[in-house]
Design a protein around this motif. Structure first.
Motif, PDB file in Angstrom:
ATOM      1  N   TRP A 193       0.881  -1.169   0.000  1.00  0.00           N
ATOM      2  CA  TRP A 193       0.000   0.000   0.000  1.00  0.00           C
ATOM      3  C   TRP A 193       0.926   1.229   0.000  1.00  0.00           C
ATOM      4  O   TRP A 193       1.316   1.737   1.043  1.00  0.00           O
ATOM      5  N   ASP A 194       1.301   1.661  -1.208  1.00  0.00           N
ATOM      6  CA  ASP A 194       2.326   2.694  -1.318  1.00  0.00           C
ATOM      7  C   ASP A 194       1.776   4.107  -1.152  1.00  0.00           C
ATOM      8  O   ASP A 194       2.550   5.058  -0.998  1.00  0.00           O
ATOM      9  N   HIS A 199       0.434   6.282   1.305  1.00  0.00           N
ATOM     10  CA  HIS A 199       0.244   6.340   2.752  1.00  0.00           C
ATOM     11  C   HIS A 199      -0.922   7.228   3.156  1.00  0.00           C
ATOM     12  O   HIS A 199      -1.480   7.065   4.243  1.00  0.00           O
ATOM     13  N   VAL A 234      -3.759   4.886   3.485  1.00  0.00           N
ATOM     14  CA  VAL A 234      -3.611   4.098   4.717  1.00  0.00           C
ATOM     15  C   VAL A 234      -4.000   4.931   5.926  1.00  0.00           C
ATOM     16  O   VAL A 234      -4.730   4.468   6.817  1.00  0.00           O
ATOM     17  N   ASP A 235      -3.539   6.176   5.972  1.00  0.00           N
ATOM     18  CA  ASP A 235      -3.852   7.052   7.111  1.00  0.00           C
ATOM     19  C   ASP A 235      -5.347   7.365   7.182  1.00  0.00           C
ATOM     20  O   ASP A 235      -5.920   7.438   8.276  1.00  0.00           O
ATOM     21  N   HIS A 289      -0.471  -0.527   9.356  1.00  0.00           N
ATOM     22  CA  HIS A 289      -0.976   0.842   9.277  1.00  0.00           C
ATOM     23  C   HIS A 289      -0.074   1.831  10.003  1.00  0.00           C
ATOM     24  O   HIS A 289      -0.323   3.042   9.945  1.00  0.00           O
ATOM     25  N   ASP A 295       4.402   2.116  11.302  1.00  0.00           N
ATOM     26  CA  ASP A 295       5.683   1.426  11.356  1.00  0.00           C
ATOM     27  C   ASP A 295       5.681   0.501  12.565  1.00  0.00           C
ATOM     28  O   ASP A 295       5.274   0.879  13.667  1.00  0.00           O
ATOM     29  N   GLU A 342       7.079  -1.710   7.890  1.00  0.00           N
ATOM     30  CA  GLU A 342       6.853  -0.288   7.761  1.00  0.00           C
ATOM     31  C   GLU A 342       5.427  -0.037   7.300  1.00  0.00           C
ATOM     32  O   GLU A 342       4.784  -0.924   6.719  1.00  0.00           O
ATOM     33  N   LYS A 343       4.940   1.155   7.568  1.00  0.00           N
ATOM     34  CA  LYS A 343       3.587   1.496   7.144  1.00  0.00           C
ATOM     35  C   LYS A 343       3.409   1.185   5.650  1.00  0.00           C
ATOM     36  O   LYS A 343       4.252   1.548   4.829  1.00  0.00           O
ATOM     37  N   GLY A 344       2.332   0.500   5.324  1.00  0.00           N
ATOM     38  CA  GLY A 344       2.051   0.150   3.945  1.00  0.00           C
ATOM     39  C   GLY A 344       2.576  -1.203   3.521  1.00  0.00           C
ATOM     40  O   GLY A 344       2.191  -1.715   2.460  1.00  0.00           O
TER      41      GLY A 344
END
Length: 380
Positions: free
Chosen positions: A71-72, A74, A77-78, A201, A203, A246-248
């Motif tokens: 999921w690049d 972010h 995602v946020d 979702h 880090d 990491e996130k994503g």
């Protein structure tokens, strides 16, 4: 079942040469850069090759893949995280129960049926989030077309303790006694009906407790009957691997892989993961049957046969034919797995009613309540 047999299976190394599209192998886990996979699947031939490689990793390899940057965007995602936080706040304000399959109620923040709740709470974010091409790639590789996605969000605060190692849905949710009733070939079938995944979702450094895995353990045939054994759990505690995310990033794994969330020993990281469960199109019957209606119709005769001396075994055979014997899918907000890993099935409700000699009106009320617990309207 011998621990030595499991040890022999999981001692097989993960060979980087078997995964030409991978960025590398870390702690026995195949790690991909999603940008590389996106480029590789630009042609039909490339897509076929990547799908075959993913299946090899999940079946004959370590049983787990990490997809960096799946999921690049972010921002998406946020936005999803914010929507999930809104749902959690609403549900806490409403005083809803917070049961969990593998953790004490209230230990974590859990959203059941997060897929539907995100769609209702923030449709635009839902669309942007689930348009993800990597999710579709790995889902079709493992399950083929017409798969179904479900989602549960788990928020683990600092101090959250690790799960016991386990296998997942379907057979992984059953007690040892029930799982043992299924023949060996069903134990081999169960993993290919579901794909397990998680999207980070935030880090997730190791100290925040990202999931622990035992690579290659999905290849141990009796694993659904072994994972609760003390010697298996001790071995898992000494030999698991754990990768930061990491996130994503996304992790997808064979549901027969021994795994369990880690302890969050960080000072300030709230570990937020969207747990994805993708199901095969073939996990459903051909015909729609109103089993509550059919069960209510035959129940008076079942009472008569019981009074006439029919054996419990004979009565159970009829109940198995008419009532729903499997408790899923259900609405886990209302049908909590508080006293076990599964709620009561329709068939179990009927069997209990027969044993107690309850009348048809009481059974009708119980089946009506069973159906009501499976409704999702008004859950948000």
């Amino acid at each position: 079942m011998r621990l030595a047999d499991l040890v022999e299976v999981v001692s097989e190394p993960t060979r980087a040469d078997d995964y030409p599209h991978a960025a590398g192998v870390e702690q026995g886990v195949v790690v991909y850069a999603s940008v590389t996979l996106r480029a590789a699947v630009a042609s039909p031939e490339g897509e076929d090759a990547v799908r075959a490689e993913l299946v090899h990793a999940l079946t004959d390899g370590p049983g787990i893949v990490v997809l960096k940057g799946a999921w690049d965007d972010h921002d998406v995602v946020d936005r999803a995280t914010a929507a999930f936080e809104e749902v959690i706040a609403q549900e806490k304000a409403a005083g809803g129960a917070a049961g969990d399959h593998f953790a004490k109620p209230g230990a974590n923040d859990r959203i059941w049926n997060a897929l539907e709740k995100l769609a209702v709470t923030d449709p635009a974010t839902f669309v942007d989030y689930y348009a993800n091409d990597v999710l579709a790639l790995v889902s079709t590789a493992w399950l083929g077309p017409a798969y179904q996605v479900t989602s549960q969000v788990n928020v683990v605060r600092p101090g959250g303790v690790a799960q016991d190692p386990h296998r997942d849905y379907h057979l992984g949710f059953l007690s040892d006694e029930v799982a043992a009733r299924y023949p060996a070939h069903v134990h081999l079938l169960s993993p290919v009906l579901t794909l397990q995944g998680a999207v980070a979702h935030v880090d997730m450094p190791v100290e925040s407790g990202p999931t622990l895995y035992l690579p290659h353990s999905q290849k141990y045939g009796p694993g659904y009957l072994a994972y609760r054994r003390d010697d298996v759990r001790d071995y898992f505690a000494d030999h698991h691997v754990q990768l930061p995310l990491e996130k994503g990033d996304a992790v997808f794994f064979n549901p027969a892989l021994l795994h369990g969330a880690g302890s969050n020993v960080s000072a300030d990281v709230q570990r937020v993961a969207n747990l994805l469960q993708v199901s095969s199109a073939f996990g459903r019957a051909m015909e729609a049957v109103d089993r509550a209606r059919a069960t209510t119709a035959v129940y008076p005769t079942l009472l008569e046969r019981r009074a006439a001396g029919w054996s419990d075994a004979a009565l159970r055979r009829v109940v198995a034919s008419v009532a729903e014997g499997y408790p899923f899918p259900t609405n886990l907000d209302l049908d909590q797995p508080v006293d076990g890993m599964t709620p009561l099935s329709q068939a179990e409700i009927v069997e209990q009613a027969l044993a107690a000699g309850r009348d048809v009106d009481q059974v009708g009320q119980a089946l009506g309540a069973y159906a009501a617990r499976r409704r999702t309207d008004g859950a948000v």
